[in-house]
Design a protein around this motif. Sequence first.
Motif, PDB file in Angstrom:
ATOM      1  N   SER A 120      11.830 -23.230 -44.329  1.00  7.90           N
ATOM      2  CA  SER A 120      10.692 -23.840 -43.638  1.00  7.90           C
ATOM      3  C   SER A 120      11.100 -24.362 -42.272  1.00  7.90           C
ATOM      4  O   SER A 120      10.358 -24.216 -41.290  1.00  7.90           O
ATOM      5  CB  SER A 120      10.106 -24.981 -44.479  1.00  7.90           C
ATOM      6  N   GLY A 121      12.292 -24.951 -42.192  1.00 10.06           N
ATOM      7  CA  GLY A 121      12.793 -25.432 -40.914  1.00 10.06           C
ATOM      8  C   GLY A 121      13.049 -24.299 -39.946  1.00 10.06           C
ATOM      9  O   GLY A 121      12.834 -24.436 -38.737  1.00 10.06           O
ATOM     10  N   CYS A 122      13.488 -23.162 -40.465  1.00 10.14           N
ATOM     11  CA  CYS A 122      13.731 -21.983 -39.625  1.00 10.14           C
ATOM     12  C   CYS A 122      12.416 -21.469 -39.044  1.00 10.14           C
ATOM     13  O   CYS A 122      12.325 -21.145 -37.857  1.00 10.14           O
ATOM     14  CB  CYS A 122      14.420 -20.901 -40.448  1.00 10.14           C
ATOM     15  N   VAL A 123      11.378 -21.394 -39.882  1.00  8.48           N
ATOM     16  CA  VAL A 123      10.064 -20.948 -39.419  1.00  8.48           C
ATOM     17  C   VAL A 123       9.516 -21.922 -38.381  1.00  8.48           C
ATOM     18  O   VAL A 123       8.990 -21.514 -37.342  1.00  8.48           O
ATOM     19  CB  VAL A 123       9.088 -20.811 -40.602  1.00  8.48           C
ATOM     20  N   TRP A 124       9.640 -23.226 -38.661  1.00  2.17           N
ATOM     21  CA  TRP A 124       9.160 -24.233 -37.705  1.00  2.17           C
ATOM     22  C   TRP A 124       9.902 -24.125 -36.371  1.00  2.17           C
ATOM     23  O   TRP A 124       9.287 -24.162 -35.314  1.00  2.17           O
ATOM     24  CB  TRP A 124       9.326 -25.625 -38.288  1.00  2.17           C
ATOM     25  N   TYR A 125      11.214 -23.982 -36.425  1.00  2.00           N
ATOM     26  CA  TYR A 125      12.020 -23.877 -35.208  1.00  2.00           C
ATOM     27  C   TYR A 125      11.603 -22.656 -34.390  1.00  2.00           C
ATOM     28  O   TYR A 125      11.414 -22.740 -33.172  1.00  2.00           O
ATOM     29  CB  TYR A 125      13.496 -23.788 -35.597  1.00  2.00           C
ATOM     30  N   GLY A 126      11.462 -21.512 -35.057  1.00  2.00           N
ATOM     31  CA  GLY A 126      11.076 -20.300 -34.356  1.00  2.00           C
ATOM     32  C   GLY A 126       9.702 -20.416 -33.728  1.00  2.00           C
ATOM     33  O   GLY A 126       9.499 -20.025 -32.574  1.00  2.00           O
ATOM     34  N   PHE A 127       8.762 -20.973 -34.486  1.00  2.00           N
ATOM     35  CA  PHE A 127       7.407 -21.133 -33.966  1.00  2.00           C
ATOM     36  C   PHE A 127       7.369 -22.117 -32.796  1.00  2.00           C
ATOM     37  O   PHE A 127       6.787 -21.815 -31.739  1.00  2.00           O
ATOM     38  CB  PHE A 127       6.478 -21.629 -35.082  1.00  2.00           C
ATOM     39  N   ALA A 128       7.964 -23.290 -32.949  1.00  2.00           N
ATOM     40  CA  ALA A 128       7.893 -24.328 -31.922  1.00  2.00           C
ATOM     41  C   ALA A 128       8.551 -23.887 -30.623  1.00  2.00           C
ATOM     42  O   ALA A 128       8.001 -24.076 -29.535  1.00  2.00           O
ATOM     43  CB  ALA A 128       8.546 -25.621 -32.438  1.00  2.00           C
ATOM     44  N   ASN A 129       9.722 -23.267 -30.721  1.00  2.00           N
ATOM     45  CA  ASN A 129      10.417 -22.849 -29.506  1.00  2.00           C
ATOM     46  C   ASN A 129       9.707 -21.686 -28.825  1.00  2.00           C
ATOM     47  O   ASN A 129       9.673 -21.616 -27.581  1.00  2.00           O
ATOM     48  CB  ASN A 129      11.859 -22.486 -29.833  1.00  2.00           C
ATOM     49  N   SER A 130       9.139 -20.774 -29.605  1.00  2.00           N
ATOM     50  CA  SER A 130       8.366 -19.681 -29.006  1.00  2.00           C
ATOM     51  C   SER A 130       7.132 -20.230 -28.310  1.00  2.00           C
ATOM     52  O   SER A 130       6.809 -19.836 -27.177  1.00  2.00           O
ATOM     53  CB  SER A 130       7.958 -18.668 -30.083  1.00  2.00           C
ATOM     54  N   LEU A 131       6.432 -21.143 -28.968  1.00  4.12           N
ATOM     55  CA  LEU A 131       5.233 -21.751 -28.393  1.00  4.12           C
ATOM     56  C   LEU A 131       5.540 -22.444 -27.071  1.00  4.12           C
ATOM     57  O   LEU A 131       4.889 -22.194 -26.048  1.00  4.12           O
ATOM     58  CB  LEU A 131       4.645 -22.755 -29.386  1.00  4.12           C
TER      59      LEU A 131
END
Length: 235
Positions: free
Chosen positions: A112-123
């Motif tokens: 979940s942290g990996c998905v959040w990190y990928g989403f937040a940094n891409s955004l």
Amino acid sequence: MIVSNVSFSGCTRANSALCTGAADRHLEHNLSRTTLSPTGNLIVSVCLGFIGTFGFLNNLLVLVLFCRYKVLRSPINLLLINISFSDLLVCVVGTPFSFAASTQGRWLIGESGCVWYGFANSLLGIVSLISLAVLSYERYTTMMGPTEADSTNYRKVALGIAFSWVYSLMWTLPPLFGWSRYGPEGPGTTCSVDWMAKSANNVSYIISLFVFCLIVPFLILLWGQPKNPFGTLFF
């Protein structure tokens, strides 16, 4: 679910729990491994620590100065503040996790942290890029316009800022709903869009992201540049 290069075609209802456990173990292994040596991880962590610390301080200083000095609160500066704000958020919600992962040689906050990190940094990265494109377009229309720019008109800039966030969300939400996905990248201590999967679903997203979130903004930046190569120094 972030699972790559593995097949569970042999799973049946009778052993579904066993197969689910195997998938979870594969994912855990994928998130916990790193392809770098201890020295490599040390170098990366030092670089990330430097970038995160100075990026946070520099962007925080920009925001403090903007809030403190009224003369800086012009419409065009709001776009610069939007860029500083998104970059500051990267230093808060992104860099600390990749820094910690590099110091330990493994991803530390799970799937979940990996998905959040990928989403937040891409955004946040796309917000900064689109804000630069909006800034370039605004400068171009101001210089080419028949009348002098209105320094009190915040509406156009506010719309540009809102557009940068909505446009970025439009391109970073799809992996959360099945068009591509977010997962480990590089040495395994950061997460992003799954750049390596060869499925049509993933490739179509990568191409679309490349065109609409890199090529198009880049072309707008080029188009908005004045003919004088030194013109960008004198807004």
